[in-house]
Design a protein around this motif. Structure first.
Motif, PDB file in Angstrom:
ATOM      1  N   GLU A 204      39.089  27.954  17.583  1.00 22.33           N
ATOM      2  CA  GLU A 204      38.098  28.138  16.518  1.00 22.33           C
ATOM      3  C   GLU A 204      38.529  27.523  15.189  1.00 22.33           C
ATOM      4  N   PRO A 205      39.753  27.773  14.674  1.00 19.37           N
ATOM      5  CA  PRO A 205      40.122  27.104  13.418  1.00 19.37           C
ATOM      6  C   PRO A 205      40.224  25.591  13.555  1.00 19.37           C
ATOM      7  N   VAL A 206      40.648  25.106  14.724  1.00 17.66           N
ATOM      8  CA  VAL A 206      40.707  23.656  14.920  1.00 17.66           C
ATOM      9  C   VAL A 206      39.313  23.052  14.827  1.00 17.66           C
ATOM     10  N   VAL A 208      36.738  24.332  13.230  1.00 11.85           N
ATOM     11  CA  VAL A 208      36.275  24.432  11.844  1.00 11.85           C
ATOM     12  C   VAL A 208      36.870  23.300  11.010  1.00 11.85           C
ATOM     13  N   ILE A 209      38.160  23.021  11.201  1.00  9.40           N
ATOM     14  CA  ILE A 209      38.815  21.948  10.436  1.00  9.40           C
ATOM     15  C   ILE A 209      38.211  20.591  10.790  1.00  9.40           C
ATOM     16  N   LEU A 210      37.999  20.344  12.077  1.00  2.00           N
ATOM     17  CA  LEU A 210      37.445  19.048  12.495  1.00  2.00           C
ATOM     18  C   LEU A 210      36.029  18.853  11.976  1.00  2.00           C
ATOM     19  N   GLY A 212      34.603  20.446   9.432  1.00  2.00           N
ATOM     20  CA  GLY A 212      34.657  20.351   7.972  1.00  2.00           C
ATOM     21  C   GLY A 212      35.156  18.991   7.509  1.00  2.00           C
ATOM     22  N   GLY A 213      36.173  18.452   8.182  1.00  4.08           N
ATOM     23  CA  GLY A 213      36.669  17.129   7.833  1.00  4.08           C
ATOM     24  C   GLY A 213      35.633  16.038   8.051  1.00  4.08           C
TER      25      GLY A 213
END
Length: 234
Positions: A204-206, A208-210, A212-213
């Motif tokens: 999930e955080p991966v 979100v980061i991808l 968002g980036g």
């Protein structure tokens, strides 16, 4: 949840890269504004995506169809493909835990219901959903028919030989095989829950980061030339 995020990100990303970024680039080019490197890179990526998206989808669909057709015609291919999923570190452990749950619960139910052990092994092998394990259990059922212990037969099956043979040995020694199999299934169920929770906590955080980036890159590729144009007008 992660699947929904991935699908939505791909759909939105394809829409933005396929329509907004090229259109914005055309408008800025007509205004004789020097495009930043990021905007040029995103426009190039959008052009490549537009050209390769349809052929890529066709190739993936055709490859999937040929793979399914090959597995339907040749059980050996299906078993090799199934065996592959035990190799990845996290996915393999989760898949093995799921197979153990299905096998232990089904075998416990059949043994408790009075079904002979040899036939129970065949049915439990089908219930695992793993063609490789099903084939191995079909072979080992013959060894059980000829006098081999169930724990020894299960120990010769790689996905089932971690701790399940010990539970089966305890069940054979105590005379409560079904009860020990249910305890083993409960333990593998907890292991499955832990693996799924751990995988989602990392995924999930991966995601979100991808996502968002990607959104940041698209926003910058659109805003930078607009800011540059405003500076020229001033």
């Amino acid at each position: 949840y992660p699947s929904i995020i991935i699908v939505l990100a791909l759909v939105i990303g394809a829409g933005v890269l396929g329509m907004m970024v090229p259109r914005m680039g055309e408008l800025l080019a007509e205004s004789y504004v020097e495009l930043p490197i990021l905007t040029k890179a995103m426009m190039g990526f959008a052009s490549l995506l537009a050209k390769a998206l349809l052929p890529g989808l066709v190739a993936v669909g055709l490859g999937g169809f040929l793979l399914l057709r090959s597995m339907a015609r040749n059980p050996a291919v299906k078993r090799r493909w199934d065996r592959f999923w035990y190799s990845p570190p996290l996915i393999g452990r989760a898949y093995a835990a799921l197979v153990n749950i299905r096998f232990a619960r089904t075998l416990a139910l059949l043994v408790r219901g009075g079904v002979p052990l040899v036939e129970s092994l065949d049915f439990a092998g089908r219930a695992t959903g793993s063609p490789w394990v099903e084939d191995l259990l079909r072979r080992e059922s013959e060894s059980v028919r000829h006098g081999s212990r169930l724990s020894d037969a299960v120990r010769r099956i790689p996905p089932l030989r971690t701790s399940l043979p010990g539970w089966i040995e305890a069940g054979e020694a105590s005379g409560d095989l079904a009860g020990m199999l249910e305890c083993a299934a409960d333990r593998y169920q907890r292991q499955w829950d832990r693996l799924v929770s751990r995988g989602l906590s990392v995924l999930e955080p991966v995601l979100v980061i991808l996502v968002g980036g990607f959104v940041l890159l698209v926003a910058l590729s659109i805003l930078l030339p607009i800011l540059s144009m405003n500076k020229q007008l001033l």
